[in-house]
Write a protein that holds these residues in place. Structure first.
Motif, PDB file in Angstrom:
ATOM      1  N   LEU A 278       0.885  -1.205   0.102  1.00 24.40           N
ATOM      2  CA  LEU A 278       0.043  -0.181   0.066  1.00 24.40           C
ATOM      3  C   LEU A 278       0.843   1.213   0.136  1.00 24.40           C
ATOM      4  CD1 LEU A 278      -2.704  -0.992   2.633  1.00 24.40           C
ATOM      5  CD2 LEU A 278      -2.788  -1.365   0.021  1.00 24.40           C
ATOM      6  N   ARG A 279       2.093   1.204  -0.541  1.00 24.11           N
ATOM      7  CA  ARG A 279       3.001   2.320  -0.515  1.00 24.11           C
ATOM      8  C   ARG A 279       2.380   3.393  -1.545  1.00 24.11           C
ATOM      9  NH1 ARG A 279       3.689   6.600  -0.822  1.00 24.11           N
ATOM     10  NH2 ARG A 279       5.642   7.707  -0.920  1.00 24.11           N
ATOM     11  N   GLU A 280       1.699   2.941  -2.461  1.00 25.72           N
ATOM     12  CA  GLU A 280       1.014   4.034  -3.467  1.00 25.72           C
ATOM     13  C   GLU A 280      -0.318   3.727  -3.956  1.00 25.72           C
ATOM     14  OE1 GLU A 280       3.521   4.991  -7.123  1.00 25.72           O
ATOM     15  OE2 GLU A 280       4.805   3.392  -6.248  1.00 25.72           O
ATOM     16  N   TYR A 373       9.759  18.673   2.314  1.00 21.66           N
ATOM     17  CA  TYR A 373      10.847  17.416   1.955  1.00 21.66           C
ATOM     18  C   TYR A 373      11.121  17.760   0.609  1.00 21.66           C
ATOM     19  CZ  TYR A 373       9.171  15.494   6.435  1.00 21.66           C
ATOM     20  OH  TYR A 373       8.974  15.081   7.488  1.00 21.66           O
ATOM     21  N   GLN A 374      11.263  19.081  -0.179  1.00 22.31           N
ATOM     22  CA  GLN A 374      11.717  19.026  -1.367  1.00 22.31           C
ATOM     23  C   GLN A 374      13.282  18.737  -1.362  1.00 22.31           C
ATOM     24  OE1 GLN A 374      10.621  19.807  -4.445  1.00 22.31           O
ATOM     25  NE2 GLN A 374       8.636  19.312  -3.320  1.00 22.31           N
ATOM     26  N   ASP A 375      13.808  19.126  -0.508  1.00 27.11           N
ATOM     27  CA  ASP A 375      15.342  18.776  -0.271  1.00 27.11           C
ATOM     28  C   ASP A 375      15.465  17.180  -0.277  1.00 27.11           C
ATOM     29  OD1 ASP A 375      16.207  21.371  -0.645  1.00 27.11           O
ATOM     30  OD2 ASP A 375      16.334  21.745   1.368  1.00 27.11           O
ATOM     31  N   LEU A 376      14.793  16.768   0.317  1.00 28.92           N
ATOM     32  CA  LEU A 376      14.710  15.163   0.748  1.00 28.92           C
ATOM     33  C   LEU A 376      14.444  14.455  -0.560  1.00 28.92           C
ATOM     34  CD1 LEU A 376      15.181  12.601   2.352  1.00 28.92           C
ATOM     35  CD2 LEU A 376      13.072  12.538   3.104  1.00 28.92           C
ATOM     36  N   LEU A 377      13.608  14.771  -1.395  1.00 22.89           N
ATOM     37  CA  LEU A 377      13.206  14.290  -2.539  1.00 22.89           C
ATOM     38  C   LEU A 377      14.227  14.412  -3.538  1.00 22.89           C
ATOM     39  CD1 LEU A 377       9.326  15.456  -2.715  1.00 22.89           C
ATOM     40  CD2 LEU A 377      10.146  13.007  -2.285  1.00 22.89           C
ATOM     41  N   SER A 378      14.886  15.748  -3.708  1.00 27.51           N
ATOM     42  CA  SER A 378      15.901  15.854  -4.469  1.00 27.51           C
ATOM     43  C   SER A 378      17.345  14.997  -4.212  1.00 27.51           C
ATOM     44  CB  SER A 378      16.438  17.504  -4.365  1.00 27.51           C
ATOM     45  OG  SER A 378      17.584  17.632  -5.166  1.00 27.51           O
ATOM     46  N   GLN A 379      17.573  14.789  -2.794  1.00 23.17           N
ATOM     47  CA  GLN A 379      18.748  13.983  -2.606  1.00 23.17           C
ATOM     48  C   GLN A 379      18.360  12.529  -3.031  1.00 23.17           C
ATOM     49  OE1 GLN A 379      19.227  14.663   1.636  1.00 23.17           O
ATOM     50  NE2 GLN A 379      19.806  16.790   1.283  1.00 23.17           N
ATOM     51  N   ALA A 380      17.098  12.138  -2.570  1.00 19.57           N
ATOM     52  CA  ALA A 380      17.073  10.528  -2.919  1.00 19.57           C
ATOM     53  C   ALA A 380      16.676  10.461  -4.499  1.00 19.57           C
ATOM     54  CB  ALA A 380      15.606  10.219  -2.118  1.00 19.57           C
ATOM     55  N   ASN A 381      16.428  11.602  -5.353  1.00 19.97           N
ATOM     56  CA  ASN A 381      16.336  11.438  -6.756  1.00 19.97           C
ATOM     57  C   ASN A 381      14.785  10.702  -7.337  1.00 19.97           C
ATOM     58  OD1 ASN A 381      16.696  12.066  -9.430  1.00 19.97           O
ATOM     59  ND2 ASN A 381      18.070  10.012  -9.781  1.00 19.97           N
ATOM     60  N   THR A 382      13.749  11.207  -6.229  1.00 16.29           N
ATOM     61  CA  THR A 382      12.610  10.539  -6.487  1.00 16.29           C
ATOM     62  C   THR A 382      11.433  11.527  -6.385  1.00 16.29           C
ATOM     63  OG1 THR A 382      11.195   8.668  -5.717  1.00 16.29           O
ATOM     64  CG2 THR A 382      12.571   9.811  -4.108  1.00 16.29           C
ATOM     65  N   ASP A 383      10.191  11.137  -6.859  1.00 15.72           N
ATOM     66  CA  ASP A 383       8.915  12.016  -6.499  1.00 15.72           C
ATOM     67  C   ASP A 383       8.434  11.256  -5.610  1.00 15.72           C
ATOM     68  OD1 ASP A 383       8.435   9.926  -7.847  1.00 15.72           O
ATOM     69  OD2 ASP A 383       7.372  11.142  -9.690  1.00 15.72           O
ATOM     70  N   LEU A 384       8.641  10.382  -5.042  1.00 10.80           N
ATOM     71  CA  LEU A 384       7.752   9.535  -3.911  1.00 10.80           C
ATOM     72  C   LEU A 384       8.514   9.785  -2.575  1.00 10.80           C
ATOM     73  CD1 LEU A 384       7.042   6.081  -5.284  1.00 10.80           C
ATOM     74  CD2 LEU A 384       5.382   8.257  -5.093  1.00 10.80           C
ATOM     75  N   LEU A 385       7.948  10.349  -1.627  1.00 14.59           N
ATOM     76  CA  LEU A 385       8.372  10.589  -0.323  1.00 14.59           C
ATOM     77  C   LEU A 385       9.125   9.391   0.224  1.00 14.59           C
ATOM     78  CD1 LEU A 385       9.064  12.692   1.949  1.00 14.59           C
ATOM     79  CD2 LEU A 385       6.883  12.035   3.006  1.00 14.59           C
ATOM     80  N   PRO A 386      10.359   9.072   0.887  1.00 16.51           N
ATOM     81  CA  PRO A 386      10.733   7.996   1.337  1.00 16.51           C
ATOM     82  C   PRO A 386      10.310   7.569   2.549  1.00 16.51           C
ATOM     83  CG  PRO A 386      12.543   9.353   0.488  1.00 16.51           C
ATOM     84  CD  PRO A 386      11.333  10.183   0.457  1.00 16.51           C
ATOM     85  N   VAL A 387       9.316   6.837   2.980  1.00 22.69           N
ATOM     86  CA  VAL A 387       8.461   6.522   3.886  1.00 22.69           C
ATOM     87  C   VAL A 387       9.621   5.961   4.973  1.00 22.69           C
ATOM     88  CG1 VAL A 387       6.866   5.239   4.890  1.00 22.69           C
ATOM     89  CG2 VAL A 387       6.295   6.667   2.987  1.00 22.69           C
ATOM     90  N   SER A 388       9.728   6.051   6.092  1.00 28.59           N
ATOM     91  CA  SER A 388      10.479   5.279   7.219  1.00 28.59           C
ATOM     92  C   SER A 388       9.855   5.497   8.365  1.00 28.59           C
ATOM     93  CB  SER A 388      11.975   5.878   7.131  1.00 28.59           C
ATOM     94  OG  SER A 388      12.186   7.324   7.559  1.00 28.59           O
ATOM     95  N   ALA A 389      10.690   5.137   9.478  1.00 31.26           N
ATOM     96  CA  ALA A 389      10.102   5.215  10.798  1.00 31.26           C
ATOM     97  C   ALA A 389      10.232   6.397  11.287  1.00 31.26           C
ATOM     98  CB  ALA A 389      10.988   4.288  11.819  1.00 31.26           C
ATOM     99  N   ILE A 425      -4.526  13.937  -3.622  1.00 29.36           N
ATOM    100  CA  ILE A 425      -3.463  14.749  -3.763  1.00 29.36           C
ATOM    101  C   ILE A 425      -2.251  14.050  -2.837  1.00 29.36           C
ATOM    102  CG2 ILE A 425      -4.770  16.788  -3.867  1.00 29.36           C
ATOM    103  CD1 ILE A 425      -3.954  17.218  -0.917  1.00 29.36           C
ATOM    104  N   ALA A 426      -2.551  12.991  -2.297  1.00 28.08           N
ATOM    105  CA  ALA A 426      -1.587  12.622  -1.158  1.00 28.08           C
ATOM    106  C   ALA A 426      -0.863  11.290  -1.264  1.00 28.08           C
ATOM    107  CB  ALA A 426      -2.273  12.331   0.270  1.00 28.08           C
ATOM    108  N   ARG A 427      -0.949  10.834  -2.597  1.00 28.62           N
ATOM    109  CA  ARG A 427      -0.153   9.535  -3.037  1.00 28.62           C
ATOM    110  C   ARG A 427       1.252   9.706  -2.679  1.00 28.62           C
ATOM    111  NH1 ARG A 427       2.602   7.729  -7.026  1.00 28.62           N
ATOM    112  NH2 ARG A 427       2.365   9.650  -8.106  1.00 28.62           N
ATOM    113  N   ALA A 428       1.911  10.525  -3.423  1.00 25.87           N
ATOM    114  CA  ALA A 428       3.346  10.628  -3.370  1.00 25.87           C
ATOM    115  C   ALA A 428       3.824  10.975  -1.761  1.00 25.87           C
ATOM    116  CB  ALA A 428       3.869  11.717  -4.447  1.00 25.87           C
ATOM    117  N   MET A 429       3.023  11.635  -1.231  1.00 28.91           N
ATOM    118  CA  MET A 429       3.524  12.185   0.119  1.00 28.91           C
ATOM    119  C   MET A 429       3.153  11.147   1.407  1.00 28.91           C
ATOM    120  SD  MET A 429       4.961  14.956  -0.354  1.00 28.91           S
ATOM    121  CE  MET A 429       5.754  14.124  -1.664  1.00 28.91           C
ATOM    122  N   GLY A 430       2.495  10.017   1.121  1.00 28.99           N
ATOM    123  CA  GLY A 430       2.687   9.044   1.952  1.00 28.99           C
ATOM    124  C   GLY A 430       1.497   8.982   2.888  1.00 28.99           C
ATOM    125  N   LEU A 431       0.105   9.227   2.353  1.00 34.10           N
ATOM    126  CA  LEU A 431      -1.100   9.172   2.885  1.00 34.10           C
ATOM    127  C   LEU A 431      -2.066   8.578   2.050  1.00 34.10           C
ATOM    128  CD1 LEU A 431       0.125  12.192   3.818  1.00 34.10           C
ATOM    129  CD2 LEU A 431      -2.176  12.337   4.915  1.00 34.10           C
TER     130      LEU A 431
END
Length: 706
Positions: A278-280, A373-389, A425-431
């Motif tokens: 269910l990530r996306e 989290y624009q900087d984090l997305l740029s560092q991870a080179n992805t448009d999906l928010l890296p979900v973690s703990a 609106i919230a798929r990429a941002m982890g909702l």
């Protein structure tokens, strides 16, 4: 200088590390065995010649060694060549020792003949060893061929049987490439090649019921066809043992899970777990009353509670019943956490207002994460928010959420708009959301957003046929029939990773819910700081005692009655009575001037509005003069509702899960439809009834049947 030194030392290190290593515990090989035998014979011959030992002793020892090795070889079933080689080595060595003791072992003739004998022994031993290895490998290969032949015979029989069956039922001639028996012993899979000419697997899939009947499969067992490795291949799963009829409890392994590794929601007919990713994706769970939908919701909440990167928010407007079992073990009578234990869900909304706060917070979190989290997305080179703990995914579980989306009630439509906004609106941002529905009908599943985003779908049937259109839940799937899953908790589940097929969820018991809450309390992540800041006070104060009081009502079943007698405040003010507005203000700390002002105000109200007597209720004596509000209520109403409401509630309870329409209730009690609608709506707000909004088919249902 350093490089030169290193290059000079490297060959020495390599030589030291790759030099011969003696393993004194290892057995003799052809070379070491021959060397040991010849040196031993030379030593015995030299010692015997020097000491005058009788030569016959050496020959006797050789004969004994040859006999012992022959017996040992026969016991371990060595080849005749190996036995002969070892016996000959003993006899030849003993013969040379006897001859050398007689003629002298230090002559060139004796030494040359001994060397020749050693070379011959080594060659013969090597040949015998290779022969033994080849013989052993051949024996193993023969055993494997025998087993394979037996298995192949069974599989060939299965393949031939199903080729004939598919030809007879579907009119298709297949070429079976493999038959794989399931490790669980509950069935097998046939991998076959479709005939040329554009034949697809759908031709077999739509005849699933006929194939199952032709094979005389037990109830609950099916033969389903799915796509193979390419479009010219088909995989046919045949279940031969009914694993859906048994009720299995939720596994007691409460180990950690992740949104990325999959969340187990049940098991297939081959007894393998099926997971939702269910990530996306959003999820949709459909199940009528009595199909095990509530149990399925608890299984879903259990998988979320075990995950280390998921926070669960639950909306259940039916008194929050879906989330209460996950909250109560962690809260005491004052609403505080017990022993530091955290609830199994991060937020629970059981009322409309709380649900609106939660959805507003979810929208704010999604929008703020896009910026924060624009900087984090740029560092991870992805448009999906890296979900973690540290940045957990928020899963919104909305019980009967599909009905909210299909409702025409203005308040429900406001909630529906918020739900759709979160989904949109919230798929990429982890909702993501998990919605449930009571039926697989067009009015419930007519929303395009649900069908497009809810790719993980569950349809619990429990044998229920009405309102269970599997084609709407799993469009494009063939051969799915409700009667294939007649057991409570069974149905069909499909994900993008696993096509729609039969499955069953585990039975999760209340004591297991408590155990899971306790076992996973320290595993729940905390909402990340930017998201918590965006959610605001509505999220921060979600566990305030004032907002969780409804969760603890069961702890005070007998509220203290209102004070009566001489200490009770008068109902009216002034001699003639009037409108009592004491509920609108606090008079506990009023000053004499304030009380005088209130009395003056009440007297003025009575003077202008207190001249219309209110008709008595039930034919009693006329009431004191005052403000007449009789036009605002039903003529036979009481504090608990109109007098006819009790009869209506009894009739609705007798109607069961089907409920009653307001029109039927109006005909029953002999009142106008508008009065009946108002009375039933007020009863639903008090929790005496449950309103099931289904457009023109909307009904009121007794809480015991929801």
């Amino acid at each position: 200088m350093t490089n030169t030194t290193t290059s000079k030392k490297t060959p020495k290190k390599q030589q030291d590390s790759t030099g011969p290593v003696w393993d004194w515990a290892a057995g003799h090989g052809p070379v070491t065995g021959a060397l040991s035998a010849t040196t031993g014979a030379f030593a015995v011959a030299t010692t015997g010649a020097a000491t005058g030992m009788p030569p016959g002793w050496a020959l006797t020892a050789g004969v004994a060694g040859a006999l012992g090795h022959t017996i040992a070889g026969l016991r371990v079933r060595n080849a005749g060549r190996t036995i002969a080689t070892r016996a000959a080595s003993w006899l030849v060595g003993a013969g040379w020792t006897t001859w050398a003791m007689t003629t002298g072992p230090l002559t060139w003739t004796a030494l040359g003949s001994l060397a020749t004998i050693g070379i011959g022994m080594g060659t013969a031993a090597r040949t015998a060893s290779l022969y033994e290895e080849a013989r052993e490998e051949e024996a193993l290969a023969a055993a494997a061929r025998q087993v394979a032949a037996e298995l192949s015979a069974d599989r060939r029989a299965v393949a031939a049987e199903w080729v004939d069956r598919i030809q007879r039922v579907c009119g298709i001639t297949l070429r079976v490439l493999a038959v794989e028996m399931w490790p669980t012993g509950t069935g097998f899979t046939i991998d076959a090649e479709l005939p040329p000419g554009g034949t697809t697997y759908d031709r077999i899939a739509k005849e699933s019921a006929k194939l199952s009947a032709d094979a005389n499969l037990p109830h609950g067992c099916t033969a389903t066809a799915g796509p193979g490795i390419h479009q010219g291949r088909v995989l046919i799963d045949v279940t031969t043992a009914d694993v859906l009829s048994a009720e299995l409890t939720y596994p007691t392994d409460y180990g950690p899970l992740s949104i990325y590794t999959g969340l187990p929601w049940g098991y297939r007919t081959n007894a393998e777990e099926i997971c939702a990713y269910l990530r996306e994706q959003c999820a949709l769970v459909v199940g009528p009353t009595g199909s095990g939908k509530t149990n399925m919701v608890h299984v879903i909440l259990a998988s979320f509670a075990r995950a280390t990167d998921i926070l669960t928010w639950v909306i259940d407007l039916n008194a929050g019943s879906a989330g209460l079992p996950w909250v109560r073990p962690a809260l005491d009578s004052t609403g505080q956490t017990t022993s530091g234990m955290r609830p199994g869900v991060d937020w629970l909304a059981g009322t409309y207002d709380e649900a609106l706060l939660m959805l507003d917070a979810a929208v704010k979190v999604a929008k703020h994460r896009k910026m924060a989290y624009q900087d984090l997305l740029s560092q991870a080179n992805t448009d999906l928010l890296p979900v973690s703990a540290q940045i957990p995914q928020v899963m919104l579980v909305i019980d009967e959420g599909a009905e909210i989306l299909a409702s025409n009630d203005p308040r429900m439509r406001k909630l529906a708009a918020k739900i759709l906004e979160v989904i949109r609106i919230a798929r990429a941002m982890g909702l993501r959301t998990v919605l449930t529905a009571l039926g697989a009908t067009g009015s419930v599943l007519g929303n395009l957003m649900i069908r497009r985003e809810a790719k993980a779908r569950v349809c619990l049937t429990g044998g229920e046929v009405e309102g269970m259109d599997l084609g709407k839940v799993f469009p494009g799937s063939r051969g799915l029939r409700v009667d294939q899953a007649p057991y409570k908790g069974s149905g069909f589940m499909g994900t993008p990773e696993s096509p729609a097929a039969l499955f069953k969820n585990w039975r999760i018991l209340p004591n297991q819910i408590r155990d899971i809450v306790a076992a996973t309390s320290d595993r729940h992540p905390v909402l990340d700081t930017p998201s918590a800041h965006a959610a605001g006070p509505a999220y921060a104060r979600r566990w305030d005692t004032t907002r969780t009081a409804w969760m603890r009502d069961h702890l005070n079943p007998n509220p203290v009655p209102a004070a009566t007698g001489p200490t009770s405040p008068p109902a009216t003010s002034g001699a003639g009575g009037g409108l009592n507005l004491s509920a609108l203000h606090d008079t506990s700390g009023s000053t004499p001037d304030e009380e005088a002002a209130v009395r003056a105000f009440m007297e003025e109200v009575d003077a202008h509005l207190g001249n219309t007597p209110e008709p008595p209720i039930g034919g009693g004596p006329p009431a004191a003069s005052g403000l007449n509000l009789s036009a605002l209520r039903d003529e036979d109403s009481t504090d608990s509702g109109p007098a006819w409401l009790a009869q209506a509630i009894e009739a609705i309870e007798a109607a069961g899960a089907a409920g009653m329409k307001p029109k039927a209730v109006a005909d029953l009690v002999g009142r106008s439809r508008q009065a009946v609608r108002d009375g039933l709506k007020a009863a639903a707000e008090r929790g005496e009834l449950v309103y099931r909004d289904n457009g023109p088919h909307s009904v009121y249902v007794h809480p015991d049947h929801t």
